[in-house]
Scaffold this motif. Sequence first.
Motif, mmCIF file in Angstrom:
data_model
loop_
_atom_site.group_PDB
_atom_site.id
_atom_site.type_symbol
_atom_site.label_atom_id
_atom_site.label_comp_id
_atom_site.label_asym_id
_atom_site.label_seq_id
_atom_site.Cartn_x
_atom_site.Cartn_y
_atom_site.Cartn_z
ATOM 1 N N THR A 26 51.879 38.055 43.071
ATOM 2 C CA THR A 26 51.697 37.885 41.718
ATOM 3 C C THR A 26 52.933 37.344 40.983
ATOM 4 O O THR A 26 53.119 37.059 39.775
ATOM 5 C CB THR A 26 51.325 39.247 40.887
ATOM 6 O OG1 THR A 26 52.205 40.193 41.132
ATOM 7 C CG2 THR A 26 49.894 39.849 41.452
ATOM 8 N N GLU A 27 53.909 37.412 41.999
ATOM 9 C CA GLU A 27 55.418 37.195 41.564
ATOM 10 C C GLU A 27 55.702 35.918 40.822
ATOM 11 O O GLU A 27 56.267 35.531 39.959
ATOM 12 C CB GLU A 27 56.486 37.556 42.592
ATOM 13 C CG GLU A 27 56.563 38.759 43.047
ATOM 14 C CD GLU A 27 57.627 39.144 43.902
ATOM 15 O OE1 GLU A 27 58.252 37.939 44.464
ATOM 16 O OE2 GLU A 27 57.861 40.207 44.303
ATOM 17 N N ALA A 28 54.821 34.885 41.434
ATOM 18 C CA ALA A 28 54.945 33.514 40.710
ATOM 19 C C ALA A 28 54.384 33.419 39.637
ATOM 20 O O ALA A 28 54.482 32.451 38.761
ATOM 21 C CB ALA A 28 54.196 32.446 41.849
ATOM 22 N N GLY A 29 53.689 34.281 39.064
ATOM 23 C CA GLY A 29 53.102 34.255 37.723
ATOM 24 C C GLY A 29 51.527 34.117 37.778
ATOM 25 O O GLY A 29 51.239 33.306 38.621
ATOM 26 N N LEU A 30 51.029 34.262 36.831
ATOM 27 C CA LEU A 30 49.166 34.366 36.655
ATOM 28 C C LEU A 30 48.889 33.461 35.422
ATOM 29 O O LEU A 30 49.354 33.556 34.541
ATOM 30 C CB LEU A 30 48.894 35.769 36.661
ATOM 31 C CG LEU A 30 48.952 36.284 38.099
ATOM 32 C CD1 LEU A 30 48.511 38.119 37.794
ATOM 33 C CD2 LEU A 30 48.246 35.705 39.213
ATOM 34 N N ASP A 31 47.847 32.773 35.625
ATOM 35 C CA ASP A 31 47.327 32.191 34.465
ATOM 36 C C ASP A 31 46.042 32.814 33.777
ATOM 37 O O ASP A 31 45.662 32.355 32.616
ATOM 38 C CB ASP A 31 46.829 30.581 34.808
ATOM 39 C CG ASP A 31 47.942 29.946 35.399
ATOM 40 O OD1 ASP A 31 48.986 29.395 34.472
ATOM 41 O OD2 ASP A 31 48.139 29.448 36.397
ATOM 42 N N LEU A 74 51.703 37.647 33.556
ATOM 43 C CA LEU A 74 51.029 36.463 32.885
ATOM 44 C C LEU A 74 52.027 35.557 32.597
ATOM 45 O O LEU A 74 53.197 35.801 32.236
ATOM 46 C CB LEU A 74 50.270 36.851 31.887
ATOM 47 C CG LEU A 74 48.715 37.398 32.168
ATOM 48 C CD1 LEU A 74 48.282 37.861 30.544
ATOM 49 C CD2 LEU A 74 48.036 36.237 32.561
ATOM 50 N N LYS A 75 51.899 34.041 32.778
ATOM 51 C CA LYS A 75 52.533 33.028 32.222
ATOM 52 C C LYS A 75 52.447 32.725 30.997
ATOM 53 O O LYS A 75 51.329 33.231 30.561
ATOM 54 C CB LYS A 75 52.212 31.916 33.178
ATOM 55 C CG LYS A 75 52.294 31.814 34.570
ATOM 56 C CD LYS A 75 51.915 30.481 35.382
ATOM 57 C CE LYS A 75 51.865 30.617 36.904
ATOM 58 N NZ LYS A 75 51.180 29.440 37.233
ATOM 59 N N PRO A 76 53.519 32.184 30.020
ATOM 60 C CA PRO A 76 53.158 31.888 28.831
ATOM 61 C C PRO A 76 51.807 31.025 28.858
ATOM 62 O O PRO A 76 51.782 30.072 29.338
ATOM 63 C CB PRO A 76 54.494 31.029 28.177
ATOM 64 C CG PRO A 76 55.316 31.791 29.240
ATOM 65 C CD PRO A 76 54.711 31.930 30.504
ATOM 66 N N GLY A 77 50.858 31.399 27.888
ATOM 67 C CA GLY A 77 49.683 30.498 27.759
ATOM 68 C C GLY A 77 48.571 31.001 28.699
ATOM 69 O O GLY A 77 47.303 30.910 28.597
ATOM 70 N N GLY A 78 48.854 32.338 29.501
ATOM 71 C CA GLY A 78 47.956 32.872 30.586
ATOM 72 C C GLY A 78 47.091 33.744 29.686
ATOM 73 O O GLY A 78 47.397 34.257 28.637
#
Length: 304
Positions: free
Chosen positions: A80-85, A219-223
């Motif tokens: 999950t470190e790379a970010g989630l949508d 979560l990424k921005p917009g996720g």
Amino acid sequence: MYAQVLDGLRVIGDGAYLDGTFGRGGHARGVLEQLGPGGRLLLMDKDPEAIAVAEREFGGDPRVSIRRGSFAALADWDATEAGLDGVLFDLGVSSPQLDVAERGFSFGKDGPLDMRMDPDSGESAAQWLAHADEREIADVLWTYGEERMSRRIARAIVADRPRAAFTRTAQLAELIARVMPRGDSKTHPATRSFQAIRIHINRELADLESGLDGALERLKPGGRLAVISFHSLEDRVVKQFIARHSKAPPANRRMPVEVAFTPRLRAIGSAIKAEPGETESNPRARSAVLRVAEKLAVAGGRGA
């Protein structure tokens, strides 16, 4: 709430999504169908039987990663470190768990009094009832089941267990029915107590709070965050979490300096209920509530 969940997650082909409650994979299949070759789907579940299904059905797909464990620890998973949508939690006990008497979740099917979503971790309901004192049992029944007869039921459990330990679901259900007659209600007298004990044994509300924090972190921005709840206690935690991160706290006249507030989430619509067609085919969906929120970018930062 298949269509509503997928709409809420707003799946993009090269996105990264986490299903924290795989169950039997209904929502996961829907997400995977919308992912392209560059997409990722991370699957988690406490239940070894659910993980076995995930491995069998999705283990060969290079886009899929699978981990047995609670979504409370999703932020500790390297994947999950790379970010989630998108992150999905479908809370509570699954239909397969209820349907198998040996799992001990249902008062309608006699089986071992277990109730653990992860049968290899922690103590079972039977083990807890064997040592918990009357006050602790009553507090659990009231706090997690909102059971008005919590003290009467707890007193009866403590009084009866020296004669025969509670090891079967039928034993416990029969005792509750004996001390709390049903009257005109169509609901079984043991419904709230079984719910409360299950929530306590599995630390469901504590895990939910940790999982929500982890989702916001990853979560990424917009996720998008999508959470399905099946009773008011869960939904209250989710609703308050979204509000806490999307709305400034009320002004406090005792505070001499106003504290700056930067929202990190935006609620997407209001609570969503299952449509009539779904509730007719799946009565459990009658109590389902879906809430969706979107992570906002933080000015001057990454939004993490």
